[in-house]
Design an enzyme around this catalytic site. Structure first.
Site, PDB file in Angstrom:
ATOM      1  N   ARG A 125       0.905  15.236  23.509  1.00 26.28           N
ATOM      2  CA  ARG A 125      -0.685  15.638  23.663  1.00 26.28           C
ATOM      3  C   ARG A 125      -1.376  15.210  22.309  1.00 26.28           C
ATOM      4  O   ARG A 125      -2.381  14.980  22.255  1.00 26.28           O
ATOM      5  CB  ARG A 125      -0.897  16.596  24.510  1.00 26.28           C
ATOM      6  CG  ARG A 125      -1.072  16.344  26.095  1.00 26.28           C
ATOM      7  CD  ARG A 125      -1.491  17.410  26.991  1.00 26.28           C
ATOM      8  NE  ARG A 125      -0.518  18.747  26.689  1.00 26.28           N
ATOM      9  CZ  ARG A 125      -0.798  19.838  27.093  1.00 26.28           C
ATOM     10  NH1 ARG A 125      -2.091  20.135  27.482  1.00 26.28           N
ATOM     11  NH2 ARG A 125      -0.014  20.703  26.802  1.00 26.28           N
ATOM     12  N   GLY A 164      13.280  24.524  28.439  1.00 27.84           N
ATOM     13  CA  GLY A 164      12.563  25.439  28.875  1.00 27.84           C
ATOM     14  C   GLY A 164      12.478  26.752  27.631  1.00 27.84           C
ATOM     15  O   GLY A 164      13.450  26.663  26.877  1.00 27.84           O
ATOM     16  N   ALA A 169     -22.023  11.518 -20.874  1.00 26.70           N
ATOM     17  CA  ALA A 169     -21.840  10.757 -19.752  1.00 26.70           C
ATOM     18  C   ALA A 169     -20.823   9.486 -19.940  1.00 26.70           C
ATOM     19  O   ALA A 169     -21.016   8.782 -20.835  1.00 26.70           O
ATOM     20  CB  ALA A 169     -23.200  10.518 -19.447  1.00 26.70           C
ATOM     21  N   SER A 190     -21.615   9.175 -25.358  1.00 26.23           N
ATOM     22  CA  SER A 190     -21.615   8.720 -23.953  1.00 26.23           C
ATOM     23  C   SER A 190     -20.612   7.277 -23.951  1.00 26.23           C
ATOM     24  O   SER A 190     -20.785   6.553 -24.994  1.00 26.23           O
ATOM     25  CB  SER A 190     -22.692   8.563 -23.419  1.00 26.23           C
ATOM     26  OG  SER A 190     -23.781   9.571 -23.314  1.00 26.23           O
TER      27      SER A 190
END
Ligand code: UD1
Ligand code: MG
Length: 450
Positions: free
Chosen positions: A20, A85, A365, A390
């Site tokens: 399922r 089972g 950056a 940067s």
């Protein structure tokens, strides 16, 4: 946990097909809190002090077998083939348990929320069969506990139950414990003359009672014993797990202004006094110290963050990111397998992969650690107090010395000595008045056309 008076073993059933789930991944390997459900069941067995743990797997799922072998070794696997089972499944573990003497608890690989503390009461007596029951909101297809006061008389499966028994709301979680000898003696007597033609584990209760062995039920919360059979139930289990983990963090002094939006992993550690802002996602393996701040929309896995550090908003910490005290990792910065020393900063738009950044260094950056040459990974080392301008590419392997500077826009392919400035970019030239003349010409052309 109370002292353990009898040796304990666990038999964890995981031989179901899990059809399922409609997934190529075996059901019990689906994660809750970033950890396979089967591992949650094994964790509980270990926390209960079980000296033997046997996982019953089906012949149809070599992945489950491999998972168990990797964690617990070959002698923790029993194969049930074909599945006939729950009683038949437990019997498959008999030979593997060998000469074990003590109490055996039967648990399930698809019941991920059941903790050792929830299971512990099942060991309260050592002489009979004890079952963990729960009060069901909707008893549906669960087995019913037929009780006489404190005594458990039988477990009746819903398909076999009379209307009177179906009306009972005390249900069987499936978890039970019994002395090993008694359990397997009883299972040898269990037949399959029932509605499903299966060997029911639950039949051991009535068989034990007929022998005069005590049969009892202890009760747990319905949420704790929930089993997962579908993707929808997996999501319910995840939600319950998240709620519990968030509550535990808040109880330990972590500030979560919007707890429902924070997604935690099973092993997320956060120190008191730290704030986790909204919409932060934790994968496994994260440790955050006290007094840190994880800002909104960050994604963190396999990372360590020290006190006073600030991460995000929109940061990504991947495995091996190790942030020292007061480090700052800002928006759109990704850090992987990099140690950042105290006070180091990478505040905007950077990729730092495989290397080390010294204390107090500043990564500008747009800086990229170019760590991969298409075949191998290489390290980038930035010394203490260095300044990387940067939009620089640091092509690994490369070392920027302590206190050195890298000019913005550089592509650095060679080491930079401590205290030096490295510039590796096109030279700037100036053409006096060129732009003004160009624009005037173009404007005139455009005007002539319209
Ligand atoms: C079982 C109980 C029921 C209980 C319910 C709780 C029995 C007969 N009934 O019913 O009383 O209320 O669980 O959820 O035990 N499994 C195997 N091999 C097998 C059959 C099952 O490993 O041959 C495993 C499954 O993977 C599953 C678990 O055992 O994890 C339970 O089996 P399932 O068939 O779902 O039992 P239920 O009918 O739900
Ligand atoms: Mg079931």
């Amino acid at each position: 946990m109370t002292s353990i008076s009898h040796p304990r073993a666990a038999v964890i059933l995981a031989a179901g097909q899990g059809t399922r789930m409609r997934s190529p991944l075996p059901k019990v390997l689906h994660p809750v809190g970033g950890r396979a459900m089967l591992d949650h069941a094994i964790d509980a067995a270990e926390a209960l002090g079980c000296e033997r743990i046997v996982v019953v797997v089906g012949a149809h799922s070599p992945e489950v077998r491999a998972h168990v072998v990797k964690r617990l070794g070959e002698d923790a696997v029993a194969v049930q083939d074909p599945p006939l089972g729950t009683g038949h499944a437990v019997r498959a573990a008999e030979a593997v348990l060998g000469d074990f003497v003590g109490q055996v608890v039967v648990t399930y690989g698809d019941v991920p929320l059941l903790t050792a503390a929830d299971i512990e009461p099942v060991f309260a007596s050592a002489d009979g069969v004890t079952v963990i029951g729960f009060e069901a909101r909707d008893p549906g297809a669960y087995g019913r506990l037929v009780m006489d006061g404190d005594r458990l008389l039988a477990i009746t499966e819903a398909r076999e139950a009379s209307a009177e028994v179906l009306a009972l709301t005390a249900c069987n979680s499936g978890v039970l414990a019994a002395p090993v000898g008694l359990l397997f003696d009883l299972l040898a007597e269990v037949g399959c003359e029932n509605a499903r033609g299966e060997y029911y584990l639950t039949d051991v209760v009535e068989l034990a009672r007929r022998r005069g062995a005590p049969t009892r039920a202890v009760f747990a919360a319905e949420d704790a014993v929930m089993g997962v059979n579908s993707q929808a139930e997996l999501a319910v289990a995840e939600a319950l797990f998240q709620r519990a983990r968030r509550a535990a963090l808040m109880a330990a002094g972590v500030t979560l202004p919007a707890p429902d939006t924070v997604h935690l992993a099973w092993d997320t550690e956060v120190g008191g006094g730290t704030t986790i802002e909204p919409h932060v996602v934790f994968g496994p393996g994260v440790r955050i110290a006290s007094g840190a701040r994880i800002r909104a929309f960050s994604h963190i896995e396999g990372a360590t963050v020290a006190a006073g550090a600030e991460v995000g908003p929109y940061a990504r910490l991947r495995p091996g990111a190790d942030l020292g005290e007061k480090v700052r990792v800002g928006n759109f910065v990704e850090v992987k397998n990099v140690r950042m020393g105290e006070g180091a900063k990478a505040n905007h738009l950077a990729y730092l992969g495989d290397g080390a950044v010294g204390a107090g260094a500043n990564i500008g950056a747009g800086t990229i650690f170019c760590n991969y040459d298409g075949f191998f990974k290489h390290r980038t080392t930035v010394g203490e107090g260095a300044f990387v301008g940067s939009n620089s590419s640091l092509v690994a392997p490369v070392t920027i010395g302590a206190g050195a500077m890298v000019g913005s826009g550089s592509v650095i392919t060679g080491d930079v000595a401590p205290g030096d400035l490295a510039l590796a970019r096109g030279q700037q030239t100036a053409k006096t008045g060129w732009a003004a003349r160009f624009m005037e010409t173009m404007r005139a052309k455009k005007a002539a056309k319209t």
